[in-house]
Design a protein around this motif. Sequence first.
Motif, mmCIF file in Angstrom:
data_model
loop_
_atom_site.group_PDB
_atom_site.id
_atom_site.type_symbol
_atom_site.label_atom_id
_atom_site.label_comp_id
_atom_site.label_asym_id
_atom_site.label_seq_id
_atom_site.Cartn_x
_atom_site.Cartn_y
_atom_site.Cartn_z
ATOM 1 N N GLY A 56 0.714 -1.193 0.113
ATOM 2 C CA GLY A 56 -0.026 -0.084 -0.086
ATOM 3 C C GLY A 56 0.887 1.295 0.106
ATOM 4 O O GLY A 56 1.759 1.524 -0.999
ATOM 5 N N SER A 57 0.553 2.116 0.865
ATOM 6 C CA SER A 57 1.149 3.458 1.036
ATOM 7 C C SER A 57 2.650 3.741 1.259
ATOM 8 O O SER A 57 3.167 2.597 1.764
ATOM 9 C CB SER A 57 0.609 4.237 2.082
ATOM 10 N N THR A 58 3.092 4.619 0.551
ATOM 11 C CA THR A 58 4.715 4.914 1.115
ATOM 12 C C THR A 58 4.554 6.295 2.098
ATOM 13 O O THR A 58 3.445 6.893 1.989
ATOM 14 C CB THR A 58 5.372 5.340 -0.288
ATOM 15 N N TYR A 59 5.653 6.388 2.766
ATOM 16 C CA TYR A 59 5.646 7.480 3.835
ATOM 17 C C TYR A 59 6.828 8.263 3.500
ATOM 18 O O TYR A 59 7.969 7.603 3.027
ATOM 19 C CB TYR A 59 5.637 6.637 5.155
ATOM 20 N N TYR A 60 6.647 9.518 3.707
ATOM 21 C CA TYR A 60 7.906 10.584 3.674
ATOM 22 C C TYR A 60 7.609 11.414 4.944
ATOM 23 O O TYR A 60 6.647 11.861 5.492
ATOM 24 C CB TYR A 60 7.417 11.332 2.248
ATOM 25 N N ALA A 61 8.989 11.906 5.097
ATOM 26 C CA ALA A 61 9.154 13.054 6.113
ATOM 27 C C ALA A 61 8.600 14.509 5.463
ATOM 28 O O ALA A 61 8.818 14.435 4.106
ATOM 29 C CB ALA A 61 10.676 13.212 6.420
ATOM 30 N N ASP A 62 8.185 15.025 6.262
ATOM 31 C CA ASP A 62 7.503 16.410 5.552
ATOM 32 C C ASP A 62 8.587 17.316 4.816
ATOM 33 O O ASP A 62 8.303 17.946 3.944
ATOM 34 C CB ASP A 62 6.869 17.252 6.678
ATOM 35 N N SER A 63 9.853 17.115 5.171
ATOM 36 C CA SER A 63 11.075 17.909 4.762
ATOM 37 C C SER A 63 11.201 17.502 3.294
ATOM 38 O O SER A 63 11.801 18.323 2.480
ATOM 39 C CB SER A 63 12.193 17.785 5.606
ATOM 40 N N VAL A 64 10.942 16.227 3.086
ATOM 41 C CA VAL A 64 11.202 15.717 1.537
ATOM 42 C C VAL A 64 10.091 15.527 0.597
ATOM 43 O O VAL A 64 10.204 15.086 -0.469
ATOM 44 C CB VAL A 64 12.006 14.326 1.570
ATOM 45 N N LYS A 65 8.805 15.529 1.351
ATOM 46 C CA LYS A 65 7.632 15.493 0.301
ATOM 47 C C LYS A 65 7.625 16.348 -0.936
ATOM 48 O O LYS A 65 7.804 17.599 -1.045
ATOM 49 C CB LYS A 65 6.515 15.720 1.249
ATOM 50 N N GLY A 66 7.251 15.897 -1.998
ATOM 51 C CA GLY A 66 7.158 16.562 -3.256
ATOM 52 C C GLY A 66 8.538 16.509 -4.008
ATOM 53 O O GLY A 66 8.828 16.974 -5.191
ATOM 54 N N ARG A 67 9.683 16.320 -3.157
ATOM 55 C CA ARG A 67 11.147 16.282 -3.743
ATOM 56 C C ARG A 67 11.581 14.831 -3.998
ATOM 57 O O ARG A 67 12.179 14.741 -4.876
ATOM 58 C CB ARG A 67 11.904 17.227 -2.869
ATOM 59 N N PHE A 68 11.274 14.033 -3.037
ATOM 60 C CA PHE A 68 11.959 12.757 -3.058
ATOM 61 C C PHE A 68 10.826 11.517 -3.337
ATOM 62 O O PHE A 68 9.782 11.781 -2.967
ATOM 63 C CB PHE A 68 12.545 12.298 -1.561
ATOM 64 N N THR A 69 11.242 10.570 -3.873
ATOM 65 C CA THR A 69 10.372 9.566 -4.332
ATOM 66 C C THR A 69 11.189 8.021 -3.982
ATOM 67 O O THR A 69 12.167 7.868 -4.422
ATOM 68 C CB THR A 69 9.926 9.427 -5.889
ATOM 69 N N ILE A 70 10.518 7.412 -3.198
ATOM 70 C CA ILE A 70 11.174 5.968 -2.845
ATOM 71 C C ILE A 70 10.221 4.901 -3.740
ATOM 72 O O ILE A 70 8.827 5.227 -3.860
ATOM 73 C CB ILE A 70 10.712 5.624 -1.411
ATOM 74 N N SER A 71 11.112 3.931 -4.395
ATOM 75 C CA SER A 71 10.463 3.009 -5.153
ATOM 76 C C SER A 71 11.182 1.577 -5.033
ATOM 77 O O SER A 71 12.152 1.600 -4.247
ATOM 78 C CB SER A 71 10.371 3.517 -6.559
ATOM 79 N N ARG A 72 10.824 0.664 -5.412
ATOM 80 C CA ARG A 72 11.352 -0.577 -5.214
ATOM 81 C C ARG A 72 11.110 -1.618 -6.787
ATOM 82 O O ARG A 72 10.419 -1.367 -7.383
ATOM 83 C CB ARG A 72 10.652 -1.625 -4.286
ATOM 84 N N ASP A 73 12.354 -2.502 -6.814
ATOM 85 C CA ASP A 73 11.983 -3.198 -7.962
ATOM 86 C C ASP A 73 11.981 -4.645 -7.213
ATOM 87 O O ASP A 73 13.137 -5.081 -6.621
ATOM 88 C CB ASP A 73 13.139 -3.187 -8.829
ATOM 89 N N ASN A 74 10.849 -5.298 -7.083
ATOM 90 C CA ASN A 74 10.772 -6.682 -6.419
ATOM 91 C C ASN A 74 11.933 -7.588 -7.205
ATOM 92 O O ASN A 74 12.413 -8.490 -6.285
ATOM 93 C CB ASN A 74 9.356 -7.050 -6.465
ATOM 94 N N ALA A 75 11.675 -7.646 -8.516
ATOM 95 C CA ALA A 75 12.760 -8.552 -9.042
ATOM 96 C C ALA A 75 14.412 -8.438 -8.860
ATOM 97 O O ALA A 75 14.911 -9.571 -8.760
ATOM 98 C CB ALA A 75 12.492 -8.390 -10.710
ATOM 99 N N LYS A 76 14.680 -7.188 -8.438
ATOM 100 C CA LYS A 76 15.893 -7.437 -8.081
ATOM 101 C C LYS A 76 16.087 -6.953 -6.595
ATOM 102 O O LYS A 76 17.274 -6.695 -6.363
ATOM 103 C CB LYS A 76 16.321 -5.698 -8.824
ATOM 104 N N ASN A 77 15.107 -7.048 -6.001
ATOM 105 C CA ASN A 77 15.338 -6.916 -4.243
ATOM 106 C C ASN A 77 15.938 -5.732 -4.073
ATOM 107 O O ASN A 77 16.909 -5.651 -3.184
ATOM 108 C CB ASN A 77 15.991 -8.124 -3.776
#
Length: 124
Positions: A56-77
């Motif tokens: 489900g959701s991703t979580y961000y610190a207020d200081s980085v919202k809108g500038r940083f993006t977390i993502s993942r590639d399950n196939a590559k772990n």
Amino acid sequence: QVQLVESGGGLVQAGGSLRLSCAASGRTFSTHTMAWFRQAPGKEREFVAGFSWRGGSTYYADSVKGRFTISRDNAKNTIYLQMNSLKPEDAAVYSCAAAYLGDRVYSTYEYDYWGQGTQVTVSS
């Protein structure tokens, strides 16, 4: 045992971008909350971004919202942290972390495994 290896840090001018990577051993995402933290000299380690093992959701610190993006590639772990519009105050050692069935995404104390960290330097 989970091993985490970060890469992608470096020196960038203010306003620039960097992408950090964290390669995890084994299939961790279904059972581990994953997150990025950072620590600047003389400051406490702080949460940057993460996602829960529950999905489900991703979580961000207020200081980085809108500038940083977390993502993942399950196939590559592998998880990533795309950092845009970097500011001098973003400079720190960035570490990824994993928490087995962890629910307190924002809490440093929830995490069982840590990478060695990668340095991000932002020049003004």
